[in-house]
Design a protein around this motif. Structure first.
Motif, PDB file in Angstrom:
ATOM      1  N   GLY A  26      39.222  49.363  30.819  1.00 54.96           N
ATOM      2  CA  GLY A  26      39.837  49.767  32.078  1.00 54.96           C
ATOM      3  C   GLY A  26      39.156  49.208  33.317  1.00 54.96           C
ATOM      4  N   PHE A  27      38.149  48.349  33.152  1.00 57.46           N
ATOM      5  CA  PHE A  27      37.528  47.755  34.340  1.00 57.46           C
ATOM      6  C   PHE A  27      38.457  46.678  34.894  1.00 57.46           C
ATOM      7  CE2 PHE A  27      33.977  49.610  32.053  1.00 57.46           C
ATOM      8  CZ  PHE A  27      33.345  50.299  33.073  1.00 57.46           C
ATOM      9  N   ASN A  28      38.565  46.669  36.197  1.00 56.69           N
ATOM     10  CA  ASN A  28      39.470  45.754  36.884  1.00 56.69           C
ATOM     11  C   ASN A  28      38.755  44.417  37.108  1.00 56.69           C
ATOM     12  OD1 ASN A  28      41.366  44.563  38.521  1.00 56.69           O
ATOM     13  ND2 ASN A  28      40.953  45.896  40.294  1.00 56.69           N
ATOM     14  N   LEU A  29      38.849  43.522  36.117  1.00 58.12           N
ATOM     15  CA  LEU A  29      38.082  42.275  36.152  1.00 58.12           C
ATOM     16  C   LEU A  29      39.027  41.079  36.119  1.00 58.12           C
ATOM     17  CD1 LEU A  29      35.448  43.199  33.400  1.00 58.12           C
ATOM     18  CD2 LEU A  29      35.228  43.494  35.867  1.00 58.12           C
ATOM     19  N   PRO A  30      38.645  39.978  36.804  1.00 60.01           N
ATOM     20  CA  PRO A  30      39.492  38.790  36.757  1.00 60.01           C
ATOM     21  C   PRO A  30      39.556  38.199  35.357  1.00 60.01           C
ATOM     22  CG  PRO A  30      37.438  38.339  37.926  1.00 60.01           C
ATOM     23  CD  PRO A  30      37.451  39.803  37.623  1.00 60.01           C
ATOM     24  N   GLU A  31      40.713  37.688  34.974  1.00 56.92           N
ATOM     25  CA  GLU A  31      40.899  37.171  33.608  1.00 56.92           C
ATOM     26  C   GLU A  31      40.241  35.810  33.403  1.00 56.92           C
ATOM     27  OE1 GLU A  31      42.554  38.541  31.022  1.00 56.92           O
ATOM     28  OE2 GLU A  31      43.557  40.260  31.948  1.00 56.92           O
ATOM     29  N   GLU A  32      40.116  35.012  34.486  1.00 53.58           N
ATOM     30  CA  GLU A  32      39.773  33.599  34.304  1.00 53.58           C
ATOM     31  C   GLU A  32      38.276  33.302  34.387  1.00 53.58           C
ATOM     32  OE1 GLU A  32      40.439  34.221  38.638  1.00 53.58           O
ATOM     33  OE2 GLU A  32      41.263  34.931  36.756  1.00 53.58           O
ATOM     34  N   VAL A  33      37.433  34.333  34.276  1.00 51.31           N
ATOM     35  CA  VAL A  33      36.006  34.120  34.529  1.00 51.31           C
ATOM     36  C   VAL A  33      35.355  33.136  33.554  1.00 51.31           C
ATOM     37  CG1 VAL A  33      35.195  36.126  33.238  1.00 51.31           C
ATOM     38  CG2 VAL A  33      33.857  35.282  35.130  1.00 51.31           C
ATOM     39  N   ILE A  42      30.545  45.938  40.760  1.00 52.18           N
ATOM     40  CA  ILE A  42      29.803  45.405  39.610  1.00 52.18           C
ATOM     41  C   ILE A  42      29.438  43.955  39.902  1.00 52.18           C
ATOM     42  CG2 ILE A  42      30.179  44.492  37.254  1.00 52.18           C
ATOM     43  CD1 ILE A  42      31.647  47.059  36.575  1.00 52.18           C
ATOM     44  N   ARG A  43      28.235  43.554  39.445  1.00 51.06           N
ATOM     45  CA  ARG A  43      27.864  42.137  39.481  1.00 51.06           C
ATOM     46  C   ARG A  43      27.509  41.731  38.062  1.00 51.06           C
ATOM     47  NH1 ARG A  43      22.991  40.754  43.306  1.00 51.06           N
ATOM     48  NH2 ARG A  43      22.023  42.355  42.013  1.00 51.06           N
ATOM     49  N   PHE A  44      28.074  40.610  37.610  1.00 46.71           N
ATOM     50  CA  PHE A  44      27.704  40.075  36.296  1.00 46.71           C
ATOM     51  C   PHE A  44      26.702  38.954  36.473  1.00 46.71           C
ATOM     52  CE2 PHE A  44      31.991  41.680  35.219  1.00 46.71           C
ATOM     53  CZ  PHE A  44      31.660  42.449  34.114  1.00 46.71           C
ATOM     54  N   ILE A  45      25.684  38.918  35.613  1.00 52.23           N
ATOM     55  CA  ILE A  45      24.891  37.693  35.518  1.00 52.23           C
ATOM     56  C   ILE A  45      25.086  37.147  34.107  1.00 52.23           C
ATOM     57  CG2 ILE A  45      23.229  38.291  37.315  1.00 52.23           C
ATOM     58  CD1 ILE A  45      21.249  39.004  35.171  1.00 52.23           C
ATOM     59  N   LEU A  46      25.262  35.841  34.022  1.00 55.67           N
ATOM     60  CA  LEU A  46      25.555  35.196  32.730  1.00 55.67           C
ATOM     61  C   LEU A  46      24.302  34.474  32.244  1.00 55.67           C
ATOM     62  CD1 LEU A  46      28.354  35.994  33.599  1.00 55.67           C
ATOM     63  CD2 LEU A  46      29.160  33.707  33.084  1.00 55.67           C
ATOM     64  N   ALA A  47      23.707  35.003  31.165  1.00 55.36           N
ATOM     65  CA  ALA A  47      22.410  34.496  30.704  1.00 55.36           C
ATOM     66  C   ALA A  47      22.511  33.968  29.275  1.00 55.36           C
ATOM     67  CB  ALA A  47      21.388  35.629  30.760  1.00 55.36           C
ATOM     68  N   MET A  68      30.611  54.652  44.936  1.00 55.42           N
ATOM     69  CA  MET A  68      30.361  54.271  43.540  1.00 55.42           C
ATOM     70  C   MET A  68      29.050  53.472  43.462  1.00 55.42           C
ATOM     71  SD  MET A  68      33.132  52.621  40.866  1.00 55.42           S
ATOM     72  CE  MET A  68      33.838  51.584  42.134  1.00 55.42           C
ATOM     73  N   THR A  69      28.131  53.886  42.583  1.00 57.09           N
ATOM     74  CA  THR A  69      26.838  53.189  42.429  1.00 57.09           C
ATOM     75  C   THR A  69      27.043  51.747  41.968  1.00 57.09           C
ATOM     76  OG1 THR A  69      26.091  55.311  41.592  1.00 57.09           O
ATOM     77  CG2 THR A  69      24.549  53.466  41.370  1.00 57.09           C
ATOM     78  N   HIS A  70      26.241  50.841  42.523  1.00 61.19           N
ATOM     79  CA  HIS A  70      26.352  49.417  42.134  1.00 61.19           C
ATOM     80  C   HIS A  70      25.688  49.188  40.780  1.00 61.19           C
ATOM     81  CE1 HIS A  70      25.458  45.078  42.111  1.00 61.19           C
ATOM     82  NE2 HIS A  70      26.618  45.006  42.746  1.00 61.19           N
ATOM     83  N   LEU A  71      26.312  48.340  39.953  1.00 62.00           N
ATOM     84  CA  LEU A  71      25.757  48.019  38.630  1.00 62.00           C
ATOM     85  C   LEU A  71      25.627  46.514  38.462  1.00 62.00           C
ATOM     86  CD1 LEU A  71      27.381  49.870  35.593  1.00 62.00           C
ATOM     87  CD2 LEU A  71      25.060  50.098  36.497  1.00 62.00           C
ATOM     88  N   THR A  72      24.499  46.057  37.967  1.00 62.61           N
ATOM     89  CA  THR A  72      24.377  44.652  37.563  1.00 62.61           C
ATOM     90  C   THR A  72      24.357  44.606  36.033  1.00 62.61           C
ATOM     91  OG1 THR A  72      23.154  44.077  39.555  1.00 62.61           O
ATOM     92  CG2 THR A  72      22.954  42.558  37.702  1.00 62.61           C
ATOM     93  N   ILE A  73      25.248  43.788  35.488  1.00 64.01           N
ATOM     94  CA  ILE A  73      25.410  43.714  34.029  1.00 64.01           C
ATOM     95  C   ILE A  73      25.043  42.318  33.550  1.00 64.01           C
ATOM     96  CG2 ILE A  73      27.007  44.015  32.082  1.00 64.01           C
ATOM     97  CD1 ILE A  73      28.750  45.772  33.832  1.00 64.01           C
ATOM     98  N   SER A 106      34.861  29.464  34.540  1.00 67.38           N
ATOM     99  CA  SER A 106      34.009  29.096  35.671  1.00 67.38           C
ATOM    100  C   SER A 106      32.615  28.659  35.214  1.00 67.38           C
ATOM    101  CB  SER A 106      33.939  30.329  36.579  1.00 67.38           C
ATOM    102  OG  SER A 106      32.728  30.411  37.222  1.00 67.38           O
ATOM    103  N   ARG A 107      31.886  27.949  36.076  1.00 75.36           N
ATOM    104  CA  ARG A 107      30.493  27.576  35.787  1.00 75.36           C
ATOM    105  C   ARG A 107      29.537  28.482  36.559  1.00 75.36           C
ATOM    106  NH1 ARG A 107      28.547  25.436  31.856  1.00 75.36           N
ATOM    107  NH2 ARG A 107      26.822  24.567  33.050  1.00 75.36           N
ATOM    108  N   LYS A 108      30.108  29.475  37.234  1.00 73.22           N
ATOM    109  CA  LYS A 108      29.262  30.368  38.033  1.00 73.22           C
ATOM    110  C   LYS A 108      28.422  31.251  37.128  1.00 73.22           C
ATOM    111  CE  LYS A 108      31.644  31.478  42.301  1.00 73.22           C
ATOM    112  NZ  LYS A 108      32.409  32.606  42.830  1.00 73.22           N
ATOM    113  N   LEU A 109      27.175  31.503  37.515  1.00 69.70           N
ATOM    114  CA  LEU A 109      26.281  32.316  36.688  1.00 69.70           C
ATOM    115  C   LEU A 109      26.139  33.740  37.217  1.00 69.70           C
ATOM    116  CD1 LEU A 109      23.568  29.601  35.990  1.00 69.70           C
ATOM    117  CD2 LEU A 109      25.467  30.297  34.526  1.00 69.70           C
ATOM    118  N   MET A 110      26.635  33.945  38.445  1.00 74.37           N
ATOM    119  CA  MET A 110      26.590  35.296  39.010  1.00 74.37           C
ATOM    120  C   MET A 110      27.950  35.578  39.617  1.00 74.37           C
ATOM    121  SD  MET A 110      23.463  36.970  40.918  1.00 74.37           S
ATOM    122  CE  MET A 110      23.506  36.383  42.573  1.00 74.37           C
ATOM    123  N   ILE A 111      28.559  36.660  39.184  1.00 75.07           N
ATOM    124  CA  ILE A 111      29.928  36.945  39.619  1.00 75.07           C
ATOM    125  C   ILE A 111      29.991  38.363  40.174  1.00 75.07           C
ATOM    126  CG2 ILE A 111      32.340  37.089  38.846  1.00 75.07           C
ATOM    127  CD1 ILE A 111      31.313  35.292  36.416  1.00 75.07           C
TER     128      ILE A 111
END
Ligand SMILES: Nc1ncnc2c1ncn2[C@@H]1O[C@H](COP(=O)(O)OP(=O)(O)OP(=O)(O)O)[C@@H](O)[C@H]1O
Ligand SMILES: O=P(O)(O)OC[C@H]1O[C@H](OP(=O)(O)OP(=O)(O)O)[C@H](O)[C@@H]1O
Length: 207
Positions: A25-32, A47-52, A1-6, A35-40
């Protein structure tokens, strides 16, 4: 599966947008959101999330450090970044309007317009043939007419409560706003299958 940064906008869009991805349908943690994390990293989905900051999402996407992102139409109109707009998610719906104190006309010589959207405001007044002076602010825009800093504001209206509670009235509806899924043009070509899958899954929720 290709990696995606969102790239996701922190703030009021985040929760609704993140929930939409879970509903798609994405399998994502509910408690994000706690958090104070900016990259998950979500290894299960590759998938990688960046929070901007909302205004910065199109910057990350244009530079290709995020493949896709979620941004308000207000931000896209204001910044005009080189990104593809893939889908109207129809969340965080609101509109941009001009407003001011009731029963006031604009100063005839260079009326002052306070806004955090200088380009949208400038383009709007140019279109209607008014020459204006833009006063750029970063928030609490409604203060400007109350305190005598500006004749009009150009700002987001949603429920109208902020205008009402500050004794302002709407003058012109400028443009509708909602959140959009955007993509980096190169990622869109190189990762087309993966990105198209995200679009299809989200589209099913919008319609
Ligand atoms: N009152 C509102 N109701 C619905 N959507 C809104 C409202 N205000 C803004 N939005 C949308 O949500 C997006 C993000 O707004 P938010 O208030 O979270 O961040 P911001 O004020 O732009 O940034 P900051 O983090 O600097 O406060 C905006 O770009 C717009 O599309
Ligand atoms: O019509 P309403 O439902 O009252 O919503 C509109 C208000 O929401 C936004 O402000 P925000 O809460 O983001 O604060 P700020 O722009 O002053 O930081 C916008 O700038 C308006 O002030």
């Amino acid at each position: 599966m290709t990696h995606l940064t969102i790239a996701m906008p922190k703030g009021r869009i985040f929760e609704e947008a993140y929930q939409m991805l879970i509903d798609a349908g994405f399998n994502l943690p509910e408690e994000v959101e706690m958090s104070r994390k900016l990259m998950i990293e979500i290894p299960e989905e590759n998938i990688r999330f960046i929070l901007a900051k909302p205004m910065d999402v199109p910057v990350y996407v244009e530079h290709g450090v995020a493949d896709i992102g979620i941004a308000g139409k207000d931000v896209l109109l204001e910044l005009k970044r080189n990104v593809h707009e893939l889908l109207d998610l129809k969340i965080s719906q609101c509109y941009i309007a001009s407003a001011g104190l009731p029963n006031t006309s604009m100063n005839e010589i260079a009326p002052r317009i306070a806004t955090k959207y200088p380009n949208i405001a400038m383009n709007y007044y140019k279109e209607i043939g008014e020459q204006v002076e833009i006063i750029e602010l970063n928030g609490s825009i409604e203060l400007a007419p109350m305190i005598g800093l500006a004749d009009r504001i150009v700002d987001i209206v949603s429920t109208g409560r902020t205008l009402m509670e500050n004794g302002l009235v709407e003058y012109e509806h400028i443009t509708d706003v909602s959140s959009r899924l955007i993509a980096n043009p190169v990622s869109y070509r190189m990762k087309s299958e993966r990105i198209q899958e995200v679009v299809t899954r989200l589209k099913n929720l919008v319609n």
